[in-house]
Motif scaffolding. Structure first.
Motif, PDB file in Angstrom:
ATOM      1  N   ILE A   1       0.874  -1.261   0.045  1.00 43.12           N
ATOM      2  CA  ILE A   1       0.066  -0.092   0.067  1.00 43.12           C
ATOM      3  C   ILE A   1       0.987   1.113  -0.126  1.00 43.12           C
ATOM      4  N   LEU A   2       0.900   2.051  -1.131  1.00 45.92           N
ATOM      5  CA  LEU A   2       1.705   3.429  -1.135  1.00 45.92           C
ATOM      6  C   LEU A   2       0.867   4.623  -0.784  1.00 45.92           C
ATOM      7  N   GLY A   3       1.394   5.333   0.030  1.00 48.15           N
ATOM      8  CA  GLY A   3       0.601   6.529   0.492  1.00 48.15           C
ATOM      9  C   GLY A   3       1.635   7.839   0.810  1.00 48.15           C
ATOM     10  N   VAL A   4       0.911   8.879   1.046  1.00 51.54           N
ATOM     11  CA  VAL A   4       1.655   9.955   1.309  1.00 51.54           C
ATOM     12  C   VAL A   4       1.011  10.721   2.551  1.00 51.54           C
ATOM     13  N   SER A   5       1.644  11.654   2.931  1.00 47.17           N
ATOM     14  CA  SER A   5       1.435  12.419   4.290  1.00 47.17           C
ATOM     15  C   SER A   5      -0.043  13.062   3.956  1.00 47.17           C
ATOM     16  N   GLY A   6      -0.139  13.703   2.816  1.00 46.25           N
ATOM     17  CA  GLY A   6      -1.301  14.448   2.513  1.00 46.25           C
ATOM     18  C   GLY A   6      -2.354  14.019   1.544  1.00 46.25           C
ATOM     19  N   ASP A   7      -3.599  14.937   1.003  1.00 43.29           N
ATOM     20  CA  ASP A   7      -4.354  14.149   0.012  1.00 43.29           C
ATOM     21  C   ASP A   7      -4.719  15.440  -0.586  1.00 43.29           C
ATOM     22  N   ARG A   8      -4.028  16.531  -1.053  1.00 43.78           N
ATOM     23  CA  ARG A   8      -4.290  17.412  -1.877  1.00 43.78           C
ATOM     24  C   ARG A   8      -3.922  16.945  -3.177  1.00 43.78           C
ATOM     25  N   PRO A   9      -4.349  17.920  -4.243  1.00 44.46           N
ATOM     26  CA  PRO A   9      -3.930  17.362  -5.522  1.00 44.46           C
ATOM     27  C   PRO A   9      -2.623  17.379  -5.820  1.00 44.46           C
TER      28      PRO A   9
END
Length: 327
Positions: free
Chosen positions: A244-252
């Motif tokens: 599962i790949l993710g990042v700290s935020g969810d803005r564009p």
């Protein structure tokens, strides 16, 4: 969001048409939801711009997440192509606010020879494609797993590899639940079906590249791109390796950055001899995505799930010609 600028003060370097074409040739090899290829490349004031192609947005992608992930992946490929030619880019990622189509701008940095890692990953660009078929049960070596995690981390993302039957079973439940929600949406399914082709169209998913029909015991869901049944002894791996790949935020801008990280992970896997396929259903359904995030105990936001393994040779999906994606 900008990468470090390697250009010496006062240096005036600009990209030209040859650089634009080189970047686009690599960019079009990026993955996208149902191979919709929602990108355009252009040259402006000596910089290469990557934009969302509004005419290729999916109705199913109402928020634009899938288009931004895809354009982020295309941006990473373009960066590799430019670095491979000795003209690396300084990359500015734009939140799509004042200019809703602009995703990234690649400015020319100081010329230098490509690194070994850049050469290796660039060579993997034309060899990477989604393999939706069963993988062999052979485990992915520990050192390769570490390289995948490091690839995500180098792009300010995280990659959680699910270990153990309990973790896989939990993800399977979330993924199948999301898949059932999407299968009940007739308009969603109709749009997905329009991107499945029996012939070699320049986009979409050929039936030869689709997964075989699902069986009740399958751990992971598959989109319906054909009606082909699997042969005997061709079941899916009993313990798939899922990340599962993710990042700290969810803005564009965060989603574009996640697309770049995803592509580096995919190319790292390809260079190591692995096959990959992506599982986006748990991200497309908000309730499932939140459930997945809680299960990971992460403060950030999951952006895509990736299956890794060793498969038999598959069928790359086609791509549009470079002139068709130039703005």
């Amino acid at each position: 969001m900008t990468s470090p600028d390697p250009t010496p003060a006062g240096a005036a370097i600009a990209y030209g048409e040859a650089d634009l074409r080189r970047a686009a040739e690599a960019g079009i090899r990026a993955p996208s939801l149902v191979n919709s290829q929602p990108w355009r490349f252009g040259l402006r004031d000596g910089a290469i711009e990557v934009r969302v192609d509004a005419e290729r947005l999916l109705a199913a992608d109402r928020a634009g997440w899938a288009a931004r992930i895809a354009c982020g992946a295309a941006t990473y490929n373009a960066r590799l192509a430019l670095a491979g030619a000795g003209v690396p880019a300084v990359t500015d990622i734009y939140p799509i606010l004042t200019d809703r189509s602009l995703v990234a701008r690649l400015r020319a940095g100081a010329p230098r020879p490509p690194t070994y890692a850049e050469v290796e990953l660039y060579a993997a660009v034309p060899r990477r494609y989604s393999n939706r078929g069963p993988f062999w049960p052979a485990p992915v070596p520990a050192d390769v797993r570490r390289r995948l995690i490091d690839a995500a981390r180098s792009q300010a993302a995280w990659l959680d590899l699910l270990v153990g039957a309990t973790a896989i079973a939990g993800f399977s439940e979330i993924a199948h639940s999301a898949d059932r929600v999407l299968r009940r949406d007739a308009r969603y399914q109709a749009e997905i079906a329009t991107w499945s082709h029996a012939d070699q169209a320049p986009d979409g998913v050929p039936v030869s590249a689709g997964a075989p029909l699902a069986e009740p015991h399958d751990l992971l869901p598959q989109r319906l791109f054909n009606d082909r049944r699997r042969g005997q002894w061709h079941d899916y791996e009993p313990e798939p390796l899922v990340g599962i790949l993710g990042v700290s935020g969810d803005r564009p801008a965060d989603q574009v950055a996640a697309g770049q990280a995803m592509q580096k992970v995919l190319l790292t896997a390809t260079a190591a001899g692995l096959d990959t396929s992506m599982i986006s259903q748990p991200i497309e359904v908000p309730a499932a995505r939140e459930q997945l995030r809680r299960s990971l105990r992460r403060a950030g936001f999951p952006q895509i799930a990736i299956r890794f393994g060793f498969g038999t040779p598959g069928h790359p999906t086609p791509r549009r010609d470079v002139p068709d994606v130039l703005a």
